[in-house]
Scaffold this motif. Structure first.
Motif, PDB file in Angstrom:
ATOM      1  N   ARG A   1       0.712  -1.161  -0.067  1.00 36.79           N
ATOM      2  CA  ARG A   1       0.001  -0.034  -0.160  1.00 36.79           C
ATOM      3  C   ARG A   1       0.755   1.235  -0.020  1.00 36.79           C
ATOM      4  N   THR A   2       1.883   1.160   0.739  1.00 37.17           N
ATOM      5  CA  THR A   2       2.783   2.260   0.961  1.00 37.17           C
ATOM      6  C   THR A   2       3.426   2.616  -0.533  1.00 37.17           C
ATOM      7  N   GLU A   3       3.826   1.582  -1.151  1.00 41.99           N
ATOM      8  CA  GLU A   3       4.624   1.675  -2.447  1.00 41.99           C
ATOM      9  C   GLU A   3       3.778   2.212  -3.481  1.00 41.99           C
ATOM     10  N   LYS A   4       2.325   1.753  -3.421  1.00 39.31           N
ATOM     11  CA  LYS A   4       1.233   2.153  -4.294  1.00 39.31           C
ATOM     12  C   LYS A   4       1.138   4.014  -4.149  1.00 39.31           C
ATOM     13  N   MET A   5       1.123   4.105  -2.955  1.00 40.41           N
ATOM     14  CA  MET A   5       1.056   5.536  -2.710  1.00 40.41           C
ATOM     15  C   MET A   5       2.135   6.624  -3.180  1.00 40.41           C
ATOM     16  N   ARG A   6       3.246   5.999  -3.025  1.00 40.26           N
ATOM     17  CA  ARG A   6       4.497   6.820  -3.341  1.00 40.26           C
ATOM     18  C   ARG A   6       4.115   6.959  -4.987  1.00 40.26           C
ATOM     19  N   LYS A   7       3.864   5.815  -5.480  1.00 43.20           N
ATOM     20  CA  LYS A   7       3.760   6.053  -7.026  1.00 43.20           C
ATOM     21  C   LYS A   7       2.369   6.882  -7.456  1.00 43.20           C
TER      22      LYS A   7
ATOM     23  N   GLN B   1      -9.722  34.244   3.169  1.00 49.25           N
ATOM     24  CA  GLN B   1     -10.687  34.612   1.586  1.00 49.25           C
ATOM     25  C   GLN B   1     -11.676  33.103   1.814  1.00 49.25           C
ATOM     26  N   ALA B   2     -11.484  32.171   2.849  1.00 48.60           N
ATOM     27  CA  ALA B   2     -12.405  31.046   2.811  1.00 48.60           C
ATOM     28  C   ALA B   2     -13.958  31.311   3.368  1.00 48.60           C
ATOM     29  N   LYS B   3     -14.836  30.600   2.366  1.00 51.31           N
ATOM     30  CA  LYS B   3     -16.055  30.877   2.797  1.00 51.31           C
ATOM     31  C   LYS B   3     -16.458  29.509   3.947  1.00 51.31           C
ATOM     32  N   GLU B   4     -17.588  29.458   4.486  1.00 52.90           N
ATOM     33  CA  GLU B   4     -17.834  28.389   5.367  1.00 52.90           C
ATOM     34  C   GLU B   4     -18.181  27.167   4.695  1.00 52.90           C
ATOM     35  N   THR B   5     -18.396  27.137   3.457  1.00 54.08           N
ATOM     36  CA  THR B   5     -18.487  25.968   2.639  1.00 54.08           C
ATOM     37  C   THR B   5     -17.271  25.262   2.163  1.00 54.08           C
ATOM     38  N   ASP B   6     -16.078  26.056   2.402  1.00 52.84           N
ATOM     39  CA  ASP B   6     -14.749  25.496   1.918  1.00 52.84           C
ATOM     40  C   ASP B   6     -14.159  24.723   3.076  1.00 52.84           C
ATOM     41  N   LEU B   7     -14.526  24.465   3.953  1.00 53.22           N
ATOM     42  CA  LEU B   7     -13.814  23.961   5.077  1.00 53.22           C
ATOM     43  C   LEU B   7     -14.120  22.232   5.084  1.00 53.22           C
ATOM     44  N   LYS B   8     -13.257  21.545   4.696  1.00 54.92           N
ATOM     45  CA  LYS B   8     -13.676  19.995   4.384  1.00 54.92           C
ATOM     46  C   LYS B   8     -12.959  19.225   5.107  1.00 54.92           C
ATOM     47  N   LEU B   9     -13.354  17.974   5.372  1.00 52.79           N
ATOM     48  CA  LEU B   9     -12.647  17.014   5.991  1.00 52.79           C
ATOM     49  C   LEU B   9     -11.935  16.108   5.034  1.00 52.79           C
ATOM     50  N   THR B  10     -10.637  15.513   5.428  1.00 57.63           N
ATOM     51  CA  THR B  10      -9.876  14.882   4.382  1.00 57.63           C
ATOM     52  C   THR B  10      -8.872  13.900   5.256  1.00 57.63           C
ATOM     53  N   LYS B  11      -8.446  12.968   4.617  1.00 57.89           N
ATOM     54  CA  LYS B  11      -7.390  12.168   5.160  1.00 57.89           C
ATOM     55  C   LYS B  11      -6.264  12.166   4.179  1.00 57.89           C
ATOM     56  N   ALA B  12      -6.281  12.798   3.036  1.00 56.90           N
ATOM     57  CA  ALA B  12      -5.293  12.692   2.005  1.00 56.90           C
ATOM     58  C   ALA B  12      -3.882  13.294   2.363  1.00 56.90           C
TER      59      ALA B  12
ATOM     60  N   GLY C   1     -10.853  10.490  -4.133  1.00 60.98           N
ATOM     61  CA  GLY C   1     -11.176   9.274  -4.650  1.00 60.98           C
ATOM     62  C   GLY C   1     -10.237   7.855  -4.284  1.00 60.98           C
ATOM     63  N   GLU C   2      -9.095   8.426  -3.410  1.00 57.55           N
ATOM     64  CA  GLU C   2      -8.168   7.410  -3.231  1.00 57.55           C
ATOM     65  C   GLU C   2      -8.759   6.474  -2.076  1.00 57.55           C
ATOM     66  N   GLU C   3      -8.507   5.442  -2.345  1.00 56.05           N
ATOM     67  CA  GLU C   3      -9.094   4.143  -0.996  1.00 56.05           C
ATOM     68  C   GLU C   3      -7.818   3.586  -0.365  1.00 56.05           C
ATOM     69  N   ASN C   4      -8.003   3.236   0.637  1.00 57.47           N
ATOM     70  CA  ASN C   4      -6.841   2.200   1.422  1.00 57.47           C
ATOM     71  C   ASN C   4      -5.633   3.268   1.372  1.00 57.47           C
ATOM     72  N   LEU C   5      -5.834   4.439   1.854  1.00 55.36           N
ATOM     73  CA  LEU C   5      -4.789   5.352   2.163  1.00 55.36           C
ATOM     74  C   LEU C   5      -3.685   4.841   3.252  1.00 55.36           C
ATOM     75  N   PRO C   6      -2.635   4.757   3.130  1.00 57.73           N
ATOM     76  CA  PRO C   6      -1.569   4.290   4.165  1.00 57.73           C
ATOM     77  C   PRO C   6      -1.994   5.128   5.553  1.00 57.73           C
ATOM     78  N   PRO C   7      -1.874   4.417   7.033  1.00 58.67           N
ATOM     79  CA  PRO C   7      -2.519   5.276   7.912  1.00 58.67           C
ATOM     80  C   PRO C   7      -1.582   6.244   8.103  1.00 58.67           C
ATOM     81  N   TYR C   8      -2.020   7.058   9.108  1.00 59.01           N
ATOM     82  CA  TYR C   8      -1.118   8.038   9.812  1.00 59.01           C
ATOM     83  C   TYR C   8      -0.055   7.452  11.123  1.00 59.01           C
ATOM     84  N   PRO C   9       1.057   7.412  10.772  1.00 60.23           N
ATOM     85  CA  PRO C   9       1.846   8.700  10.378  1.00 60.23           C
ATOM     86  C   PRO C   9       2.588   8.250   8.963  1.00 60.23           C
TER      87      PRO C   9
END
Length: 356
Positions: free
Chosen positions: A84-90, A259-270, A289-297
């Protein structure tokens, strides 16, 4: 005036805590300015090496003789999947190429330095330590309390708050879903603990006997008054101080907040593999759209130099622009001015609230 239990517990004038925004924003200068204005300044030290942490604490103590806190990330259990880590590197290679960077090596960069950070805090005789991402062990709590250190930790649910109290934590920060930056969830999935501050604060104050401070979406005196009415013993503000003069946030980050609007604040794991709230940008959208992101950290380490290089090249679209939902209410002021406004606004708000 604003007198709650945490004022005597922390030794501060107002029950206002500046959040420990790691990664640059929460500088020694910001922490000292907030403490000098009567609140509790916090050094965001989650990513600091022991040497950098020692130097930052020294600077903070030179700038103020008032109480300050140090915020650290408690280690988490994670499983590394090399495939999974190598896939994310690519997957990240095009970003690196666009920035003129060499491709990432297979070396890891996410070994925990937490024990060395704790020893640095103990050696520096810090009086208040706050934690996030996990619950401190009984042994760690005992070690800190032997030195008279007051302990605060983050909860995003009732179950987490009860565990923190059982471990001996002195103060619990109730992190509502509105909050900017990384979620502090450590029991279950972060997606299941997106509880707004209006609901979370009274739930936690009813569930535990230790003081609870409200965090998430609080930007002015109105938010403070609301939190106090819900039973909070104090408030914790991050985004309100993020664009202050003393903040170490990148200028592009500060500009994005205004410059941000209230609708610009999003949640992400990217960016890190851990759910966090920030200002939506191209990197977040491309990685949505990425699935199975490597976990933190792991994911955090994989994107770290991309974010740093993007900042150097002035490309905010690939930077992590952490901020809470209250970002549109931020003001270009010094930390001292922000503190003055918070106290003045709070007092005006409660004076205008007639009983039914």
């Amino acid at each position: 005036m604003m007198k709650q239990s945490i004022t005597s517990l922390f030794g501060i004038q107002y029950p206002i805590v500046q959040a420990g925004m790691a990664g640059g924003p929460a500088t020694p200068e910001l922490a000292a300015a907030v403490s000098n204005a009567g609140g509790l300044g916090t050094l965001g030290a989650g990513y600091m090496t022991p040497a950098d942490l020692e130097a930052a604490i020294h600077t903070m103590k030179e700038l103020t003789n008032k109480p300050c806190a140090v915020n650290l990330f408690l280690p988490e259990v994670f499983i590394e999947d090399s495939v999974r880590t190598e896939k994310m590197r690519k997957r990240l290679a095009p970003f690196r190429s666009s920035l003129g960077m060499e491709q990432a090596s297979a070396e890891s960069g996410y070994q925990s330095i937490f024990q060395d950070q704790i020893q640095t805090v103990l050696d520096a005789q810090v009086s208040i330590v706050s934690f996030t991402f996990n619950s401190p062990s009984t042994e760690l709590v005992g070690q800190l309390k032997e030195q008279g250190i007051t302990i605060m930790a983050t909860a995003t649910s009732v179950e987490e708050a009860r565990q923190l109290e059982a471990e001996g934590v002195d103060v619990i920060s109730a992190q509502g879903s509105e909050a900017g930056g990384h979620r502090g969830t450590f029991i279950g999935e972060a997606e299941d603990a997106l509880i707004g501050s209006m609901t979370l604060v009274p739930l936690l104050t009813d569930a535990v006997s230790v003081p609870v401070i409200a965090a998430g979406g609080i930007m002015d005196g109105r938010g403070i008054a609301a939190a106090m009415a819900l039973g909070a013993s104090g408030v914790q503000l991050g985004t309100a101080f993020l664009a202050s003069a003393e903040s170490g946030a990148h200028p592009l980050h500060k500009d994005a907040i205004f410059q941000a609007k209230e609708t610009d604040l999003k949640l992400t794991k990217a960016f890190s593999g851990k759910m966090a709230r920030g200002i939506n940008n191209d990197f977040m959208e491309q990685m949505a759209g990425e699935e199975n992101l490597p976990p933190y950290p792991i994911q955090n380490a994989l994107t770290s130099d991309i974010r740093k290089q993007a900042a150097i090249q002035g490309k905010s679209e690939w930077m992590s622009l952490w901020a809470g939902q209250g970002a549109p209410m931020a003001k270009r002021l010094s930390a001292h001015e922000i503190m003055e406004n918070l106290v003045k606004d709070y007092n005006q708000v409660i004076s205008r609230m007639p009983p039914f």
